[in-house]
Design an enzyme around this catalytic site. Structure first.
Site, PDB file in Angstrom:
ATOM      1  N   SER A 199      49.343 -31.854 -42.088  1.00 39.91           N
ATOM      2  CA  SER A 199      50.033 -30.647 -42.538  1.00 39.91           C
ATOM      3  C   SER A 199      51.522 -30.796 -42.316  1.00 39.91           C
ATOM      4  O   SER A 199      51.953 -31.470 -41.366  1.00 39.91           O
ATOM      5  CB  SER A 199      49.522 -29.456 -41.722  1.00 39.91           C
ATOM      6  OG  SER A 199      50.357 -28.338 -41.880  1.00 39.91           O
ATOM      7  N   TYR A 242      47.291 -25.411 -33.000  1.00 40.88           N
ATOM      8  CA  TYR A 242      46.856 -25.922 -34.305  1.00 40.88           C
ATOM      9  C   TYR A 242      47.753 -27.084 -34.746  1.00 40.88           C
ATOM     10  O   TYR A 242      47.279 -28.172 -35.081  1.00 40.88           O
ATOM     11  CB  TYR A 242      46.883 -24.799 -35.360  1.00 40.88           C
ATOM     12  CG  TYR A 242      46.895 -25.323 -36.774  1.00 40.88           C
ATOM     13  CD1 TYR A 242      45.755 -25.902 -37.321  1.00 40.88           C
ATOM     14  CD2 TYR A 242      48.060 -25.273 -37.556  1.00 40.88           C
ATOM     15  CE1 TYR A 242      45.776 -26.421 -38.613  1.00 40.88           C
ATOM     16  CE2 TYR A 242      48.083 -25.779 -38.831  1.00 40.88           C
ATOM     17  CZ  TYR A 242      46.949 -26.351 -39.359  1.00 40.88           C
ATOM     18  OH  TYR A 242      46.977 -26.872 -40.631  1.00 40.88           O
ATOM     19  N   LYS A 265      47.063 -31.384 -35.067  1.00 39.05           N
ATOM     20  CA  LYS A 265      47.351 -32.277 -36.203  1.00 39.05           C
ATOM     21  C   LYS A 265      48.196 -33.479 -35.759  1.00 39.05           C
ATOM     22  O   LYS A 265      47.955 -34.612 -36.183  1.00 39.05           O
ATOM     23  CB  LYS A 265      48.082 -31.510 -37.320  1.00 39.05           C
ATOM     24  CG  LYS A 265      47.232 -30.440 -38.010  1.00 39.05           C
ATOM     25  CD  LYS A 265      46.113 -31.048 -38.843  1.00 39.05           C
ATOM     26  CE  LYS A 265      45.236 -30.002 -39.505  1.00 39.05           C
ATOM     27  NZ  LYS A 265      44.048 -30.550 -40.164  1.00 39.05           N
TER      28      LYS A 265
HETATM   29  C1  UD1 Z   1      50.871 -21.266 -42.293  1.00 44.78           C
HETATM   30  C2  UD1 Z   1      50.851 -21.818 -40.899  1.00 44.78           C
HETATM   31  C3  UD1 Z   1      50.873 -23.329 -40.999  1.00 44.78           C
HETATM   32  C4  UD1 Z   1      49.661 -23.803 -41.763  1.00 44.78           C
HETATM   33  C5  UD1 Z   1      49.623 -23.135 -43.138  1.00 44.78           C
HETATM   34  C6  UD1 Z   1      48.289 -23.447 -43.776  1.00 44.78           C
HETATM   35  C7  UD1 Z   1      51.916 -20.113 -39.525  1.00 44.78           C
HETATM   36  C8  UD1 Z   1      53.107 -19.757 -38.692  1.00 44.78           C
HETATM   37  N1  UD1 Z   1      51.982 -21.307 -40.143  1.00 44.78           N
HETATM   38  O1  UD1 Z   1      52.069 -21.699 -42.935  1.00 44.78           O
HETATM   39  O2  UD1 Z   1      50.857 -23.878 -39.700  1.00 44.78           O
HETATM   40  O3  UD1 Z   1      49.690 -25.191 -41.928  1.00 44.78           O
HETATM   41  O4  UD1 Z   1      49.736 -21.725 -43.000  1.00 44.78           O
HETATM   42  O5  UD1 Z   1      48.190 -22.877 -45.021  1.00 44.78           O
HETATM   43  O6  UD1 Z   1      50.961 -19.358 -39.594  1.00 44.78           O
HETATM   44  N2  UD1 Z   1      54.172 -13.999 -45.319  1.00 44.78           N
HETATM   45  C9  UD1 Z   1      54.461 -12.660 -45.430  1.00 44.78           C
HETATM   46  N3  UD1 Z   1      53.435 -11.763 -45.384  1.00 44.78           N
HETATM   47  C10 UD1 Z   1      52.132 -12.142 -45.223  1.00 44.78           C
HETATM   48  C11 UD1 Z   1      51.840 -13.521 -45.116  1.00 44.78           C
HETATM   49  C12 UD1 Z   1      52.885 -14.429 -45.149  1.00 44.78           C
HETATM   50  O7  UD1 Z   1      55.624 -12.269 -45.562  1.00 44.78           O
HETATM   51  O8  UD1 Z   1      51.251 -11.264 -45.170  1.00 44.78           O
HETATM   52  C13 UD1 Z   1      55.272 -14.986 -45.396  1.00 44.78           C
HETATM   53  C14 UD1 Z   1      55.467 -15.790 -44.123  1.00 44.78           C
HETATM   54  O9  UD1 Z   1      56.299 -15.099 -43.228  1.00 44.78           O
HETATM   55  C15 UD1 Z   1      56.090 -17.069 -44.674  1.00 44.78           C
HETATM   56  C16 UD1 Z   1      55.458 -17.217 -46.065  1.00 44.78           C
HETATM   57  O10 UD1 Z   1      54.973 -15.919 -46.403  1.00 44.78           O
HETATM   58  O11 UD1 Z   1      57.475 -16.925 -44.840  1.00 44.78           O
HETATM   59  C17 UD1 Z   1      54.291 -18.181 -46.095  1.00 44.78           C
HETATM   60  O12 UD1 Z   1      53.358 -17.818 -45.084  1.00 44.78           O
HETATM   61  P1  UD1 Z   1      51.912 -18.475 -44.974  1.00 44.78           P
HETATM   62  O13 UD1 Z   1      51.227 -18.412 -46.283  1.00 44.78           O
HETATM   63  O14 UD1 Z   1      51.212 -17.852 -43.805  1.00 44.78           O
HETATM   64  O15 UD1 Z   1      52.208 -20.003 -44.698  1.00 44.78           O
HETATM   65  P2  UD1 Z   1      53.086 -20.678 -43.538  1.00 44.78           P
HETATM   66  O16 UD1 Z   1      53.468 -19.711 -42.491  1.00 44.78           O
HETATM   67  O17 UD1 Z   1      54.167 -21.448 -44.198  1.00 44.78           O
END
Ligand code: UD1
Length: 336
Positions: free
Chosen positions: A124, A148, A152
């Site tokens: 990842s 997590y 990895k």
């Molecule tokens: C997350 C994990 C990462 C993992 C990946 C797998 C965290 C901190 N990181 O990545 O380790 O490998 O998923 O798919 O959890 N967001 C919102 N509202 C929401 C959900 C997300 O604003 O309800 C935003 C987050 O703040 C971020 C972006 O969307 O800026 C992407 O979030 P997400 O899809 O959870 O992925 P990552 O955080 O990049």
């Protein structure tokens, strides 16, 4: 080739099974269904018109893995099986080290015992931690801020150590950026249990009316619109990256490559693109930052192109359209 796919019933695993079958490989799925459904395996066969073998089992069961590798004369393993929720890993670290790290140890032991020497591992972009520079290339230092992510890195280190001791092995470490979307048929896709942690499944549930609004975790990041920026990659592109990696492992080696598009989109970009795909206005609110989140993360995908001859081809529009199709056709996921 006869390929054992651990975690092959899951989100990325099922899409990879489709691409493997399309490329003419024999597929043996090994899955304990702790976060997936046997229904996805049926759907993979429906999409491809081909059959695959399905074995229910736990990655930590070395004896069972050995007998499956022998029985099906497996020549390579694609290893997806693992836990992936960051928050849960902070609360239950041992469960993560047991499933992810110990599970991989057991798998390698079973491979060693049966003479299977080719493995493609699901790593990842989380292994890069908080980026020191962008875009992220494979030489960027590795770090993690949760169990997590650490699991990895430990597995990557273990595979590199293993290769040093066994230089006749073929090992690919694929560092995924943010996989989203679904198969264009709408038959397979991401089916998160409970409230989705990840952005696109959450937006999909807002669009279908299962959630009231999207909470955007932070509107004050140093990004063009203040919301987080990520490298979203269509899961079908990602799946094809695995077929390309297997092909690239034509001689003993151990390498790591990014699977990303090289393009960063913000949370608001994704929301707007999803509104277009579903034809609705999607309510949202800007909320506090989520602890542990980073501002921006996107790949330099040049090494994947050089090494695998692979690059992402599907854009944000297709990611949203395919996610929406899957969501509409399966409002409750794989549950009837
Ligand atoms: C997350 C994990 C990462 C993992 C990946 C797998 C965290 C901190 N990181 O990545 O380790 O490998 O998923 O798919 O959890 N967001 C919102 N509202 C929401 C959900 C997300 O604003 O309800 C935003 C987050 O703040 C971020 C972006 O969307 O800026 C992407 O979030 P997400 O899809 O959870 O992925 P990552 O955080 O990049």
């Amino acid at each position: 080739m006869n390929i054992l796919v651990t975690g092959g019933a899951g989100y990325i695993g099922s899409h990879t099974c489709v691409e493997l079958l399309k490329a003419g490989h024999e597929v043996i799925v090994f899955d304990n269904f702790c976060n997936s459904s046997p229904e996805s395996v049926k759907r993979v066969q429906q999409i491809t018109g081909k059959t695959l073998s399905l074995v229910k089992g736990d990655i930590r069961n070395r004896e069972q893995l050995e007998s499956v590798l022998r029985e099906f004369k497996c020549e390579a393993v694609i290893h997806f099986a693992g836990l992936k929720a960051v928050g849960e890993s902070v609360e239950q670290p041992l469960m993560y080290y047991d499933n992810n790290v110990v599970g991989t140890v057991r798998l390698l032991e079973a491979m060693q015992a049966t003479g299977v020497k080719t493995i493609v591992f699901s790593s990842s972009a989380t292994v890069y931690g908080d980026p020191q520079y962008l875009p992220l290339d494979e030489a960027h230092p590795l770090s993690a801020s949760n169990p997590y992510g650490r699991s990895k890195i430990v597995i990557e280190d273990m595979l590199r150590d293993y290769y040093r001791a066994h230089p006749d092995w073929k090992i690919a470490l694929l560092r995924y950026f943010n996989p989203v979307g679904a198969h264009e048929s709408g038959l397979i896709g991401e089916d998160p249990g409970g409230i989705p942690n990840n952005l696109m499944p959450f937006v999909a549930q807002v669009a279908i009316g299962r959630r009231e609004r999207l909470n955007i975790w932070g509107g004050d990041y140093p990004t063009p619109d203040g919301t987080g920026v990520r490298d979203f990659i269509h899961v079908v592109d990602l799946a094809r990256g695995h077929v390309a990696a297997l092909q690239a492992l034509d001689a003993p080696q151990c390498f790591a490559v990014n699977l990303g598009t090289g393009v960063g989109y913000s949370v608001l970009d994704v929301l707007k693109a999803y509104e277009k795909a579903c034809g609705k206005t999607l309510p949202y609110a800007i909320a506090e930052r989520r602890p542990g989140d980073i501002a921006s993360c996107y790949a330099n995908p040049a090494e994947a192109k050089r090494k695998l001859g692979w690059e992402a081809t599907l854009g944000l529009e297709a990611m949203c359209a395919d996610s929406w199709k899957w969501q509409q056709m399966n409002p409750n996921g794989f549950k009837a």
